[in-house]
Design a protein around this motif. Structure first.
Motif, PDB file in Angstrom:
ATOM      1  N   PRO A 321       1.088  -2.382   9.634  1.00  0.00           N
ATOM      2  CA  PRO A 321       0.055  -3.051   8.844  1.00  0.00           C
ATOM      3  C   PRO A 321       0.517  -3.271   7.402  1.00  0.00           C
ATOM      4  CG  PRO A 321      -0.841  -1.147  10.037  1.00  0.00           C
ATOM      5  CD  PRO A 321       0.651  -1.049  10.105  1.00  0.00           C
ATOM      6  N   LEU A 322       0.423  -4.517   6.953  1.00  0.00           N
ATOM      7  CA  LEU A 322       0.779  -4.889   5.591  1.00  0.00           C
ATOM      8  C   LEU A 322      -0.400  -5.625   4.963  1.00  0.00           C
ATOM      9  CD1 LEU A 322       4.398  -6.262   6.185  1.00  0.00           C
ATOM     10  CD2 LEU A 322       3.778  -4.036   5.223  1.00  0.00           C
ATOM     11  N   VAL A 323      -0.678  -5.345   3.707  1.00  0.00           N
ATOM     12  CA  VAL A 323      -1.824  -5.934   3.020  1.00  0.00           C
ATOM     13  C   VAL A 323      -1.341  -7.001   2.050  1.00  0.00           C
ATOM     14  CG1 VAL A 323      -3.743  -5.505   1.443  1.00  0.00           C
ATOM     15  CG2 VAL A 323      -3.225  -3.856   3.264  1.00  0.00           C
ATOM     16  N   ASN A 324      -1.733  -8.243   2.307  1.00  0.00           N
ATOM     17  CA  ASN A 324      -1.441  -9.302   1.352  1.00  0.00           C
ATOM     18  C   ASN A 324      -2.120  -8.980   0.033  1.00  0.00           C
ATOM     19  OD1 ASN A 324       0.095 -11.184   2.963  1.00  0.00           O
ATOM     20  ND2 ASN A 324      -1.796 -11.665   4.049  1.00  0.00           N
ATOM     21  N   GLY A 325      -1.329  -8.844  -1.018  1.00  0.00           N
ATOM     22  CA  GLY A 325      -1.843  -8.500  -2.337  1.00  0.00           C
ATOM     23  C   GLY A 325      -1.566  -7.070  -2.746  1.00  0.00           C
ATOM     24  N   ALA A 326      -1.225  -6.197  -1.799  1.00  0.00           N
ATOM     25  CA  ALA A 326      -0.929  -4.805  -2.141  1.00  0.00           C
ATOM     26  C   ALA A 326       0.341  -4.730  -2.977  1.00  0.00           C
ATOM     27  CB  ALA A 326      -0.772  -3.959  -0.887  1.00  0.00           C
ATOM     28  N   LEU A 327       0.378  -3.767  -3.879  1.00  0.00           N
ATOM     29  CA  LEU A 327       1.596  -3.480  -4.614  1.00  0.00           C
ATOM     30  C   LEU A 327       2.441  -2.553  -3.754  1.00  0.00           C
ATOM     31  CD1 LEU A 327       3.180  -3.871  -7.237  1.00  0.00           C
ATOM     32  CD2 LEU A 327       2.051  -1.822  -8.127  1.00  0.00           C
ATOM     33  N   ALA A 328       3.629  -3.009  -3.390  1.00  0.00           N
ATOM     34  CA  ALA A 328       4.449  -2.284  -2.420  1.00  0.00           C
ATOM     35  C   ALA A 328       5.783  -1.863  -3.021  1.00  0.00           C
ATOM     36  CB  ALA A 328       4.703  -3.155  -1.193  1.00  0.00           C
ATOM     37  N   ARG A 329       6.261  -0.735  -2.545  1.00  0.00           N
ATOM     38  CA  ARG A 329       7.627  -0.295  -2.834  1.00  0.00           C
ATOM     39  C   ARG A 329       8.375  -0.206  -1.520  1.00  0.00           C
ATOM     40  NH1 ARG A 329       9.813   5.653  -4.866  1.00  0.00           N
ATOM     41  NH2 ARG A 329      12.010   5.033  -5.186  1.00  0.00           N
ATOM     42  N   VAL A 330       9.519  -0.850  -1.432  1.00  0.00           N
ATOM     43  CA  VAL A 330      10.350  -0.874  -0.226  1.00  0.00           C
ATOM     44  C   VAL A 330      11.645  -0.132  -0.524  1.00  0.00           C
ATOM     45  CG1 VAL A 330      11.557  -2.315   1.449  1.00  0.00           C
ATOM     46  CG2 VAL A 330       9.373  -3.082   0.473  1.00  0.00           C
ATOM     47  N   VAL A 331      11.954   0.858   0.309  1.00  0.00           N
ATOM     48  CA  VAL A 331      13.176   1.640   0.134  1.00  0.00           C
ATOM     49  C   VAL A 331      13.962   1.625   1.436  1.00  0.00           C
ATOM     50  CG1 VAL A 331      14.164   3.904  -0.391  1.00  0.00           C
ATOM     51  CG2 VAL A 331      12.087   3.147  -1.580  1.00  0.00           C
ATOM     52  N   VAL A 332      15.216   1.222   1.346  1.00  0.00           N
ATOM     53  CA  VAL A 332      16.160   1.315   2.461  1.00  0.00           C
ATOM     54  C   VAL A 332      17.419   1.954   1.897  1.00  0.00           C
ATOM     55  CG1 VAL A 332      17.397   0.123   4.295  1.00  0.00           C
ATOM     56  CG2 VAL A 332      15.231  -0.813   3.437  1.00  0.00           C
ATOM     57  N   ASP A 333      17.651   3.216   2.256  1.00  0.00           N
ATOM     58  CA  ASP A 333      18.776   3.945   1.680  1.00  0.00           C
ATOM     59  C   ASP A 333      19.123   5.096   2.617  1.00  0.00           C
ATOM     60  OD1 ASP A 333      20.720   4.987   0.073  1.00  0.00           O
ATOM     61  OD2 ASP A 333      19.421   5.412  -1.636  1.00  0.00           O
ATOM     62  N   GLY A 334      20.344   5.068   3.177  1.00  0.00           N
ATOM     63  CA  GLY A 334      20.721   6.096   4.135  1.00  0.00           C
ATOM     64  C   GLY A 334      19.821   6.048   5.347  1.00  0.00           C
ATOM     65  N   ASP A 335      19.198   7.174   5.684  1.00  0.00           N
ATOM     66  CA  ASP A 335      18.274   7.228   6.812  1.00  0.00           C
ATOM     67  C   ASP A 335      16.845   6.851   6.422  1.00  0.00           C
ATOM     68  OD1 ASP A 335      20.289   8.074   8.521  1.00  0.00           O
ATOM     69  OD2 ASP A 335      19.910  10.202   8.112  1.00  0.00           O
TER      70      ASP A 335
END
Length: 344
Positions: A321-335
């Protein structure tokens, strides 16, 4: 011409006892799917919600009812202060035909209501966020609601139930076998995730970015991307200080079509303020000399922002679930493969 967009507003958190409206702005429920529909309605009632069924639900054709009736019922449910969320049975093909019939002026003065869905419903979710300033919830339709969220993910009702922060992480597995048999097993409530797979980054560099979420299904958003119903360029300028995290996914269009539409979205300014682009895992077909990944790289590979692939935000289960308008932080690092959303 750039539009002046309303300020962003989030619907009140969903609480037990709240009313959830069910209507089909696109495709309705065929007779053979009625048993699954009843299971899905019951699953929301079992979670403590009152479910209000609309008249635009049955169908013998591509849509549930004439477009005027579908738009009027959707408008009425969204404007009704006693209904706190509206969810369709599923997507379809022609939700685009209600956009000029929705009561936009009436809804502009209404309290925001959660509008939930994915697939063809993103044709409506996105304009509601852009034109009304209401946050909308992408990730599941009514027929998906009986499923328990797998480890790492949340049910859509959980995300609609509070301001967050909500952190979700990739389960590391997905379903490779298509849809469950709702006719033979209408009560299925466990997602069979039979294949390993997690987020990939083009270029394999670590990612740690923030921005306002906006996006949906490429197949159906392409036709509105350069219209007043899809003015993400203006939304990006409105939130330029934070930037955007644009999420997109392909349902069934070929790699050639996806490449063309992504280029069109780029020309329409969708990525001018993007800090990252998330691309959903897809079972849509490759072309003879262009894969779905190749289509994304061809159109967006030189944006200079991270491209995160195989995110659980599309037609391949599970559903993030993703909210259009939400302030998001995306992290992809290692596992680490996670997204945190704040509904503020």
């Amino acid at each position: 011409m750039e539009l002046t967009l309303p300020r962003l507003r989030f619907p009140r958190p969903l609480e037990q006892g709240d009313r959830i409206g069910v209507t089909a702005p696109s495709s309705g429920v065929q007779p053979e799917m009625q048993a699954r529909f009843e299971v899905a309605v019951r699953s929301l009632r079992d979670r403590g919600y009152e479910v209000v069924l609309g008249a635009c639900l049955g169908t013998d054709g591509v849509v549930s009812a004439p477009k005027e009736q579908r738009a009027a019922e959707l408008t009425a449910m969204l404007a009704d202060p006693s209904i706190r969320a509206v969810v369709p049975p599923w997507g379809g093909e022609l939700a685009i035909d209600v956009l000029d019939r929705i009561g936009w002026a009436e809804l502009a003065d209404a309290e925001p209501t959660w509008l939930v869905g994915y697939s063809d419903m993103t044709t409506v979710l996105l304009p509601v966020t852009l034109r009304l300033g209401w946050a909308t919830l992408h990730g599941a339709n009514l027929m998906d609601s009986p499923y328990a969220a797998p480890d790492g993910l949340l049910h859509w009702t959980e995300v609609a139930s509070g301001p967050g922060p909500f952190t979700q992480s990739s389960p590391g597995r997905y379903r490779s076998t298509g849809w469950d048999d709702y006719v033979g097993d209408p009560g299925v409530d466990t997602l069979r995730l039979d294949a390993p797979g997690t987020w990939r980054v083009v270029g394999d560099e670590p990612v740690d970015v923030t921005g306002r979420l906006v996006g949906g299904c490429i197949d159906v958003l392409g036709p509105v991307a350069a219209t007043p119903y899809g003015d993400v360029r203006s939304f990006g300028r409105q939130h330029a200080a934070e930037g955007l995290v644009v999420y997109l996914e392909a349902c069934e269009d070929s790699a050639y079509s996806i490449a063309r539409v992504l280029h069109s979205m780029r020309y329409a300014g969708w990525f001018e303020h993007a800090n990252a682009v998330l691309v959903g895992r897809t079972s849509a077909p490759d072309a003879r000399d262009l894969t779905q990944t190749g289509a994304v790289v061809d159109a967006l590979g030189d944006l200079g922002v991270p491209l995160v692939l195989d995110v659980e935000c599309g037609h391949v289960a599970p559903y993030l679930p993703l909210v259009n308008g939400a302030l998001a932080r995306v992290v992809v690092d290692g596992d680490r493969r996670e997204i945190t959303q704040m509904l503020a």
